[in-house]
Design a protein around this motif. Structure first.
Motif, short mmCIF file in Angstrom:
data_model
loop_
_atom_site.label_atom_id
_atom_site.label_comp_id
_atom_site.label_asym_id
_atom_site.label_seq_id
_atom_site.Cartn_x
_atom_site.Cartn_y
_atom_site.Cartn_z
N TRP A 1 38.90 36.07 49.64
CA TRP A 1 38.88 35.68 48.23
C TRP A 1 39.86 36.51 47.42
CZ3 TRP A 1 32.95 35.01 46.90
CH2 TRP A 1 32.50 33.84 47.51
N ARG A 2 39.91 37.81 47.71
CA ARG A 2 40.82 38.68 46.97
C ARG A 2 42.28 38.27 47.19
NH1 ARG A 2 39.48 43.90 48.81
NH2 ARG A 2 37.83 43.94 47.24
N GLU A 3 42.61 37.97 48.43
CA GLU A 3 43.98 37.53 48.74
C GLU A 3 44.29 36.22 48.03
OE1 GLU A 3 46.81 36.19 52.53
OE2 GLU A 3 44.66 36.61 52.82
N LEU A 4 43.34 35.29 48.05
CA LEU A 4 43.53 33.99 47.41
C LEU A 4 43.77 34.15 45.91
CD1 LEU A 4 43.33 30.85 47.42
CD2 LEU A 4 40.85 31.14 47.08
N MET A 5 42.94 34.94 45.25
CA MET A 5 43.05 35.11 43.80
C MET A 5 44.33 35.85 43.42
SD MET A 5 39.05 36.08 43.13
CE MET A 5 39.27 36.51 41.41
N GLU A 6 44.65 36.91 44.14
CA GLU A 6 45.83 37.69 43.78
C GLU A 6 47.11 36.90 44.05
OE1 GLU A 6 45.95 41.67 45.21
OE2 GLU A 6 43.92 42.16 44.50
N THR A 7 47.11 36.12 45.13
CA THR A 7 48.28 35.28 45.41
C THR A 7 48.50 34.28 44.29
OG1 THR A 7 47.97 35.47 47.80
CG2 THR A 7 49.30 33.61 47.02
N TYR A 8 47.41 33.63 43.88
CA TYR A 8 47.52 32.64 42.79
C TYR A 8 47.99 33.29 41.50
CZ TYR A 8 46.22 29.62 38.96
OH TYR A 8 46.25 28.90 37.80
N MET A 9 47.35 34.37 41.09
CA MET A 9 47.64 34.96 39.78
C MET A 9 49.02 35.61 39.70
SD MET A 9 43.97 36.54 38.53
CE MET A 9 43.75 37.57 39.98
N THR A 10 49.51 36.13 40.81
CA THR A 10 50.79 36.84 40.78
C THR A 10 51.98 35.95 41.11
OG1 THR A 10 50.49 37.56 43.09
CG2 THR A 10 49.70 39.04 41.36
N LYS A 11 51.76 34.79 41.73
CA LYS A 11 52.86 33.93 42.15
C LYS A 11 52.99 32.66 41.32
CE LYS A 11 53.61 36.66 45.71
NZ LYS A 11 54.80 37.57 45.75
N ARG A 12 52.01 32.35 40.51
CA ARG A 12 51.97 31.05 39.81
C ARG A 12 52.79 31.11 38.52
NH1 ARG A 12 50.36 26.22 42.09
NH2 ARG A 12 49.30 24.87 40.59
N SER A 13 53.94 30.46 38.50
CA SER A 13 54.81 30.51 37.31
C SER A 13 54.26 29.69 36.15
CB SER A 13 56.21 30.00 37.67
OG SER A 13 56.17 28.63 38.08
N THR A 14 53.40 28.69 36.43
CA THR A 14 52.83 27.87 35.37
C THR A 14 51.58 28.49 34.75
OG1 THR A 14 51.71 26.60 37.10
CG2 THR A 14 53.74 25.67 36.20
N LEU A 15 51.12 29.61 35.28
CA LEU A 15 49.92 30.26 34.76
C LEU A 15 50.27 31.00 33.46
CD1 LEU A 15 46.95 31.12 35.08
CD2 LEU A 15 47.74 33.06 36.44
N VAL B 1 50.36 40.27 34.85
CA VAL B 1 49.70 38.99 34.62
C VAL B 1 49.12 39.00 33.21
CG1 VAL B 1 47.87 37.42 35.36
CG2 VAL B 1 49.14 38.76 37.06
N PRO B 2 49.49 38.08 32.34
CA PRO B 2 48.93 38.06 30.98
C PRO B 2 47.45 37.70 31.02
CG PRO B 2 50.26 36.10 31.36
CD PRO B 2 50.46 36.98 32.56
N PHE B 3 46.64 38.43 30.28
CA PHE B 3 45.20 38.16 30.28
C PHE B 3 44.58 38.46 28.93
CE2 PHE B 3 45.53 42.61 31.52
CZ PHE B 3 44.52 43.23 30.82
N GLN B 4 43.41 37.86 28.71
CA GLN B 4 42.63 38.13 27.51
C GLN B 4 41.17 38.27 27.91
OE1 GLN B 4 42.77 35.19 24.37
NE2 GLN B 4 41.71 36.51 22.92
N VAL B 5 40.50 39.25 27.32
CA VAL B 5 39.07 39.45 27.56
C VAL B 5 38.27 38.54 26.63
CG1 VAL B 5 37.16 41.09 27.35
CG2 VAL B 5 39.31 41.81 28.41
N VAL B 6 37.26 37.88 27.20
CA VAL B 6 36.37 37.00 26.43
C VAL B 6 34.94 37.50 26.60
CG1 VAL B 6 35.55 34.64 26.08
CG2 VAL B 6 37.90 35.04 26.86
N LEU B 7 34.32 37.90 25.51
CA LEU B 7 32.92 38.34 25.56
C LEU B 7 32.02 37.11 25.47
CD1 LEU B 7 32.90 41.51 23.25
CD2 LEU B 7 32.91 41.41 25.75
N THR B 8 31.19 36.90 26.49
CA THR B 8 30.29 35.75 26.54
C THR B 8 28.86 36.18 26.18
OG1 THR B 8 29.84 36.12 28.88
CG2 THR B 8 31.69 34.67 28.33
N LYS B 9 28.01 35.18 25.97
CA LYS B 9 26.59 35.39 25.68
C LYS B 9 26.39 36.27 24.44
CE LYS B 9 25.38 34.89 30.57
NZ LYS B 9 24.57 35.36 31.71
N CYS B 10 27.28 36.10 23.46
CA CYS B 10 27.24 36.95 22.27
C CYS B 10 26.03 36.66 21.38
CB CYS B 10 28.52 36.77 21.46
SG CYS B 10 30.00 37.44 22.27
#
Length: 307
Positions: free
Chosen positions: A179-193, A222-231
């Motif tokens: 899972w870690r490999e799958l996620m990191e590959t997607y997030m670091t290689k995906r130009s449309t993300l 990787v650009p990211f934003q934190v979202v606080l849920t269940k507020c």
């Protein structure tokens, strides 16, 4: 009994000593005897500004109680609060179109994408459904339901990607590494993300595992934003302090969006605002006039059906 003479101090059993030496020992004892504040005490000592309370009220997370404790603060919030009504931002129809369990099965890049990720049971899938006003994404109280990258098209505008929860506490080591490999590959290689939205339970804030994950994103640019849920599950003053603390942490990451989103999938508070930010992120945000007119047309159609 102590007797002072010429900068020296007589203490029984100790004889004559310099007053500076006695002072140092006294202060050292005082410091040791003063208990260090716990994390909870430090958290409760945070003083959110009126602008933070104003922001939370505008998003729909309630108002400060009408008590003497908050009287002065309420006056400032009321004075500064601008009651501007946001139009209702809408997503086109959300549809599942692909799943990827290994990097080689990730679909080709086409339209812009945003991804949602978070620890198990933070409300990630429920948030996607709330944003899309649908029940397309499966939700469960059982940890680890999402075990692959799930791709959803939002009309023809952009894609939403629902990612497995990180931490992986409920799976074996082999699957955890896959899972870690799958996620990191997607997030670091995906130009449309365009953005990774990291969902965090507002009741708990950022844990060590969350900070490690954010550091990984930041390291890989990787650009990211934190979202606080269940507020909606915590009272307004506590939510304001949590927002302060998380925002302070987020400012340490170079590739983080320097704003923390706050949402409740149950009450819909903050969801419309996040919808607007996502449309802007993927380059599909239109003028306010467009959304106002669209909402009015939808209301008119609903009234005609009732007649």
């Amino acid at each position: 009994m102590s007797i002072a003479r010429n900068g020296r101090l007589w203490k029984p059993m100790l004889g004559w000593q310099s007053t500076s030496a006695v002072w140092k020992r006294t202060m050292a004892t005082a410091v040791k005897s003063t208990p260090e504040l716990s994390n909870r005490q430090k958290f409760n000592q945070l003083q959110p500004s009126p602008s933070i309370f104003g922001k939370l009220e505008k998003l729909g997370f309630g108002e400060l109680r009408r008590t003497g404790r908050y009287a002065a603060l309420r006056k400032v919030v009321s004075r500064d609060q601008k009651q501007t009504l946001e139009p209702n931002y809408k997503f086109p129809l959300l549809q599942f179109f692909a799943g990827a369990m290994v990097p080689t099965s990730i679909p080709e890049e086409t339209v812009p994408e945003v991804a949602f990720v978070g620890r198990s049971n933070v409300g990630k899938s429920s948030l996607i459904n709330a944003l899309a006003e649908s029940s397309t994404v499966r939700t469960s109280d059982k940890p680890g339901l999402t075990q692959q990258l799930n791709f959803y098209s939002v009309g023809r505008l952009f894609n939403i990607v629902d990612m497995p929860g990180y931490g992986f506490a409920f799976v074996d080591e082999e699957k955890r590494l896959a899972w870690r490999e799958l996620m990191e590959t997607y997030m670091t290689k995906r130009s449309t993300l365009k953005m990774v939205y990291v969902t965090i339970d507002a009741r708990h804030g950022l844990k060590v595992g969350d900070k490690d994950f954010l550091a990984m994103l930041d390291k890989n640019r990787v650009p990211f934003q934190v979202v606080l849920t269940k507020c909606d599950l915590i009272i307004l003053p506590t939510l304001a302090r949590r927002y302060m603390m998380v925002l302070d942490d987020v400012n340490n990451y170079r590739h983080a969006r320097k704003e923390v989103a706050l949402v409740s999938s149950r009450t819909q508070s903050g969801v419309n605002q996040l919808r607007k930010e996502i449309l802007k992120t993927v380059g599909n945000l239109r003028s306010e006039k467009y959304y106002v007119e669209k909402t009015e047309r939808q209301k008119a159609k609903q009234e005609d059906r009732r007649k």
